[in-house]
Design an enzyme around this catalytic site. Structure first.
Site, PDB file in Angstrom:
ATOM      1  N   GLN A  69      22.769   2.698 -10.648  1.00 33.67           N
ATOM      2  CA  GLN A  69      22.996   1.614 -10.922  1.00 33.67           C
ATOM      3  C   GLN A  69      23.738   1.909 -11.888  1.00 33.67           C
ATOM      4  O   GLN A  69      24.987   0.315 -11.500  1.00 33.67           O
ATOM      5  CB  GLN A  69      21.625   1.305 -11.968  1.00 33.67           C
ATOM      6  CG  GLN A  69      20.637   0.667 -11.020  1.00 33.67           C
ATOM      7  CD  GLN A  69      19.746   2.007 -10.755  1.00 33.67           C
ATOM      8  OE1 GLN A  69      19.724   2.163  -9.878  1.00 33.67           O
ATOM      9  NE2 GLN A  69      19.637   2.752 -11.351  1.00 33.67           N
ATOM     10  N   LYS A  92      23.837   0.129  -3.170  1.00 31.66           N
ATOM     11  CA  LYS A  92      23.913  -1.034  -4.816  1.00 31.66           C
ATOM     12  C   LYS A  92      25.745  -1.214  -5.171  1.00 31.66           C
ATOM     13  O   LYS A  92      25.834  -1.573  -6.696  1.00 31.66           O
ATOM     14  CB  LYS A  92      23.764   0.185  -6.185  1.00 31.66           C
ATOM     15  CG  LYS A  92      22.025   0.419  -5.522  1.00 31.66           C
ATOM     16  CD  LYS A  92      21.312   0.217  -6.078  1.00 31.66           C
ATOM     17  CE  LYS A  92      19.560   0.562  -6.031  1.00 31.66           C
ATOM     18  NZ  LYS A  92      18.553   1.779  -6.624  1.00 31.66           N
ATOM     19  N   ASP A 113      21.924  10.139 -12.289  1.00 31.02           N
ATOM     20  CA  ASP A 113      22.051   9.458 -11.506  1.00 31.02           C
ATOM     21  C   ASP A 113      22.317   8.324 -12.474  1.00 31.02           C
ATOM     22  O   ASP A 113      22.411   7.594 -11.994  1.00 31.02           O
ATOM     23  CB  ASP A 113      20.546   9.275 -11.386  1.00 31.02           C
ATOM     24  CG  ASP A 113      19.849   8.115 -10.302  1.00 31.02           C
ATOM     25  OD1 ASP A 113      20.681   7.510 -10.099  1.00 31.02           O
ATOM     26  OD2 ASP A 113      18.660   8.276 -10.364  1.00 31.02           O
ATOM     27  N   HIS A 148      13.705   6.619 -12.040  1.00 33.42           N
ATOM     28  CA  HIS A 148      13.229   6.308 -10.413  1.00 33.42           C
ATOM     29  C   HIS A 148      12.968   7.076  -9.977  1.00 33.42           C
ATOM     30  O   HIS A 148      13.262   8.469  -9.967  1.00 33.42           O
ATOM     31  CB  HIS A 148      14.226   5.734 -10.100  1.00 33.42           C
ATOM     32  CG  HIS A 148      14.575   4.960  -8.432  1.00 33.42           C
ATOM     33  ND1 HIS A 148      14.373   5.686  -7.372  1.00 33.42           N
ATOM     34  CD2 HIS A 148      14.511   3.995  -8.132  1.00 33.42           C
ATOM     35  CE1 HIS A 148      14.101   4.985  -6.710  1.00 33.42           C
ATOM     36  NE2 HIS A 148      14.235   3.887  -6.997  1.00 33.42           N
ATOM     37  N   CYS A 152       9.925   1.428  -8.262  1.00 28.49           N
ATOM     38  CA  CYS A 152       9.943   2.865  -7.279  1.00 28.49           C
ATOM     39  C   CYS A 152      10.064   3.679  -8.926  1.00 28.49           C
ATOM     40  O   CYS A 152      10.707   4.286  -8.816  1.00 28.49           O
ATOM     41  CB  CYS A 152      11.037   2.935  -6.827  1.00 28.49           C
ATOM     42  SG  CYS A 152      10.785   2.030  -5.071  1.00 28.49           S
TER      43      CYS A 152
END
Ligand code: FES
Length: 426
Positions: A83, A106, A80, A3, A246
């Site tokens: 998600q 999220k 990261d 992202h 993104c």
């Protein structure tokens, strides 16, 4: 696979500090190429930052193995989990990641807040990134010392309401059980994957085994612009996202400007999946020109005059005017729609303060491309001042059909390209 939020900050840091960024390639199976990763992570590597679950492909990366690789050369690993934190049970000790980050919104929490996990010894070595109240131990006129963790990184008044909201969201997810959520998603994923495969002209971008991925499905439909598909699905109460998500470098790799993405969460049930599949099957069964024409407009109720405009817009899209290049153009400018990655590039030949010739090139939806085609017909012979006067309303009038709020940027991409070219000329 990253992202932009796990790319752009590193680009800026690299510029500031003179660092080199290397990219582990994504292979044809939509997975990180682990063999290449082994070659690329060397004693010169300081930091490996990688997404745990791609927001486009749904692919889940082997964080534990990558952390092992990073540690073998003395580098730190940042995961990261924007998600994955919402979809998978995560044990940072087992993953042995040095840092892990995710955002509140999220996982059913508030916006504007997130979590940074870091190994204590590493956080202790880091300087605060913000200074002020709340993050100090002792302050004298000349000098201050920093508070212990975590206050050292929590300068100023924190977003208290957001923190309470995020805690409530996390407690809620834990009461459902992350293992249960993951298992439920796996069943849903299997169902969706099998059915997506049966839709003619649908190309899925992501692993096709349910064990290697989360319930995020990005795809294209042959001959249908992602935003048209998004708009048509929206009218059937199906909310998908269309655009570059993104992750422009990833889409570029697959030669895409945009894709359609359907994401599932625990609040979706199998009937939602079936409804999506049914709607997609219906969509691909319709004539492509018919799709383009109905994706184009905000509502299907058009006046007679608007019907004529609509035909004109479609005609400009199918048979664009003045499309091409002017290699020696006096002024040229390219604009990209930041939401979808669609482009319009404009070339102007100026003679004695007037536009003598105009050409343009671009890629995108019917609205953006028809809009520049229509505008290009207006420009020949105009003085630069006259061209500067062209307003947004003028472009909307040229199109002459109702434009939904989501497509206004498409309609005005042509004007932005023109305005940018004229500014360059000043
Ligand atoms: Fe990209 Fe319209 S969808 S400009």
């Amino acid at each position: 696979m990253e992202h932009h939020s796990n790319l752009v900050p590193w680009q800026v840091l690299a510029q500031e500090k003179g660092l080199a960024i290397k990219f582990i390639p994504v292979n044809e199976q939509f997975r990180l190429d682990f063999t290449k990763a082994k070659e690329m992570i060397t004693s010169k590597t300081k930091l490996v930052s990688v997404v745990q679950m791609s927001n486009v492909l749904g692919a889940v990366n082997p964080i534990k193995e990558l952390a092992e690789l990073a540690h073998s050369v003395g580098a730190v690993l940042i995961a990261d989990a924007a998600q994955s934190a919402a979809h998978l049970p995560i044990n940072v000790k087992d993953l042995d990641c040095d840092f892990l980050v995710f955002s509140g919104h999220k996982l059913c929490g508030p916006t504007g807040i997130g979590v940074l996990y870091g190994k204590k010894n590493l956080l202790e070595q880091l300087d605060p990134y913000q200074y002020g109240g709340g993050m100090i131990k002792e302050v004298a006129l000349e000098k201050s010392s920093w508070a212990d963790l975590p206050e050292k990184f929590e300068a100023g008044t924190p977003p208290i309401a957001e923190a309470v909201g995020l805690a409530a969201a996390i407690n809620y997810l834990q009461s459902l059980g992350m293992v249960n959520i993951e298992q439920y998603h796996r069943q849903l994923t299997q169902r969706v994957l099998e059915k997506l495969k049966s839709i003619p002209g649908l190309k899925l971008f992501g692993p096709d085994a349910s064990g290697q991925r989360g319930p995020i499905f990005s795809f294209t439909l042959e001959g249908i612009h992602p935003h048209d598909a998004g708009e048509l699905l929206d009218r059937q109460n199906i909310a998908v996202r269309a655009g570059h998500h993104c992750a422009q470098p990833l889409l570029n790799k697959f030669n895409l400007n945009g894709a359609i993405r359907a994401s599932f969460y625990f609040y979706n049930d199998p009937s939602d999946a079936d409804q999506l599949i049914q709607a997609l099957s219906n969509l691909v069964a319709v004539d492509r020109p018919e799709i383009t024409s109905s994706g184009l407009i905000a509502s299907s109720e058009l006046t007679e005059e608007q019907e004529i405009y609509k035909e004109n817009v479609l005609d400009h899209y199918q048979h664009p005017h003045n499309k091409g290049y002017l290699p020696a153009a006096t002024l040229a400018n390219k604009e990209v729609n930041q939401f979808c990655g669609d482009t319009v590039e404009i070339f102007l030949q100026i003679e004695e303060g007037r536009i003598d010739d105009i050409k343009w090139n671009g890629q995108g939806c019917v609205i953006s491309q028809a809009s520049i085609s229509l505008l290009s017909d207006q420009l020949g012979g105009l003085s630069l001042e006259e061209a500067e006067q062209i307003s947004e309303q003028k472009i909307l009038d040229l199109l002459g059909i109702p434009i939904s709020p989501a497509r206004i940027k498409c309609a005005l991409l042509s004007l932005r390209a023109l305005q940018g070219a004229l500014k360059i000329g000043q």
